[in-house]
Design an enzyme around this catalytic site. Structure first.
Site, PDB file in Angstrom:
ATOM      1  CB  THR A  71      -0.929   0.003   1.222  1.00 33.64           C
ATOM      2  OG1 THR A  71      -1.691  -1.198   1.235  1.00 33.64           O
ATOM      3  CG2 THR A  71      -1.873   1.194   1.182  1.00 33.64           C
ATOM      4  CB  THR A  72       3.716   2.261   2.157  1.00 32.24           C
ATOM      5  OG1 THR A  72       2.946   1.925   3.316  1.00 32.24           O
ATOM      6  CG2 THR A  72       4.498   3.525   2.445  1.00 32.24           C
ATOM      7  CE1 TYR A 122     -15.642   0.333  -6.101  1.00 27.80           C
ATOM      8  CE2 TYR A 122     -15.916  -1.532  -7.593  1.00 27.80           C
ATOM      9  CZ  TYR A 122     -16.275  -0.250  -7.189  1.00 27.80           C
ATOM     10  OH  TYR A 122     -17.263   0.434  -7.848  1.00 27.80           O
ATOM     11  CE1 TYR A 170      -2.114  -4.769   5.189  1.00 29.76           C
ATOM     12  CE2 TYR A 170      -1.636  -4.392   2.865  1.00 29.76           C
ATOM     13  CZ  TYR A 170      -1.837  -3.900   4.142  1.00 29.76           C
ATOM     14  OH  TYR A 170      -1.762  -2.550   4.389  1.00 29.76           O
ATOM     15  NE  ARG A 225      -4.227   2.075   3.357  1.00 32.60           N
ATOM     16  CZ  ARG A 225      -4.075   3.231   2.742  1.00 32.60           C
ATOM     17  NH1 ARG A 225      -4.711   3.474   1.612  1.00 32.60           N
ATOM     18  NH2 ARG A 225      -3.286   4.164   3.241  1.00 32.60           N
ATOM     19  CE  LYS A 254       1.080  -4.306   6.586  1.00 36.39           C
ATOM     20  NZ  LYS A 254       1.407  -3.444   5.420  1.00 36.39           N
TER      21      LYS A 254
END
Length: 291
Positions: A43-44, A106, A132, A137, A160
């Site tokens: 993501t980062t 989504y 993850y 998000r 994670k």
């Protein structure tokens, strides 16, 4: 399989393009400062704005530059199972040690759909997987009972966990066995996460404070929680400041303050952090002794 401080690496951009030069320098610095593994295209790393070709190039450069010094856990997530498999296949081919696969976002699959997504990936590719879970998000949440079922699949190696629910650490530890790798996905919860049985973190803060984050994780691993608390106190304001505006804006700004010439460029729809956010980051960097 994985433990310690594992940065979720930013992807540097210059004039709209991936900057291989800055990324290679970042990989070397992270390893020199004590990071135990690297995660490109999380993501980062703004993976959602990378083309597949760019996504694969970032992974390839990370593996090439790491050169076996630390393992690379390649970000392979997608809301499209077929595309996630494409990323996994490439990552295995270029030498990644594992794939980090986020819950499909989504689409909002139910728990059966989430299970089927990961199961298909394990059937088509034998690269170890780190689940993850980041419901804030993705909207979807990999429930503990689903994690327990996924842990039975031969290549699912750990999770994670960015759910923010600390009770899940104990559930995962009890339900998934001692070989299942528990990694924090929320920097400010890492102290409690490790005390409950975690073995490390896939971290945003480690981008800019890799040595401190590595020392913090080493203190936890050795059971020296007095030292771990002291280090956490130095890092905590930074953990918070880096999410005072939309990430990864604040972390890229922070890195430009610590690494001369590091680019702060973001890809739309991400925009630079506010002045207030930058002020918080500056204060937190000072508190941590980084500037």
């Amino acid at each position: 399989m994985f433990s310690g401080s594992i940065p979720a690496l930013v992807t540097p951009f210059c004039d709209g393009a991936f900057s291989e030069k800055h990324f290679r320098t970042l990989v070397d610095w992270q390893i020199e400062q004590g990071s135990s593994a690297l995660v490109p295209c999380g993501t980062t790393g703004e993976s959602s704005t990378l083309s597949n070709a760019e996504h694969h190039r970032v992974i390839e450069i990370c593996v090439e530059q790491a050169a076996g010094r630390v393992p690379v856990i390649a970000g392979c997530g997608s809301n499209d199972t077929t595309n996630a498999l494409l990323h996994l296949n490439f990552s295995k081919k270029c030498g990644a040690a594992a794939g980090l696969v986020v819950a499909p976002y989504y689409n909002r699959p139910n728990q059966d759909g989430i299970y089927a997504h990961f199961k298909m990936l394990t059937e088509k590719n034998d690269l170890p997987l780190i689940l993850y879970n980041v419901p804030a998000r993705t909207v979807t949440d990999i429930k503990p009972e689903t994690v327990a079922e996924l842990a039975k699949l031969p290549t699912v190696a750990g999770i994670k966990d960015a759910s923010g629910d600390l009770s899940r650490i104990t559930e995962h530890r009890l339900d998934c066995g001692t070989d299942f790798c528990l990694l924090s996905g929320v920097d400010e919860l890492s102290l409690a996460f490790n005390a409950a049985g975690g073995v490390g973190a896939i971290s945003v803060t480690a981008n800019v404070a890799p040595k401190l984050c590595a020392e913090f994780q080493a203190a936890c691993a050795s059971g020296d929680y007095d030292l771990a608390r002291d280090l956490n106190d130095r890092l905590y304001p930074l953990h918070k400041a880096l999410f005072s505006d939309a990430s990864p804006g604040p972390i890229k700004y922070a890195m430009s303050r610590v690494i001369t010439g590091f680019p702060t460029e973001l890809r739309l729809p991400m925009t630079p952090p506010s002045e207030a956010s930058c002020n918080l980051v500056d204060a937190a960097l000072e508190n941590a002794g980084l500037i």
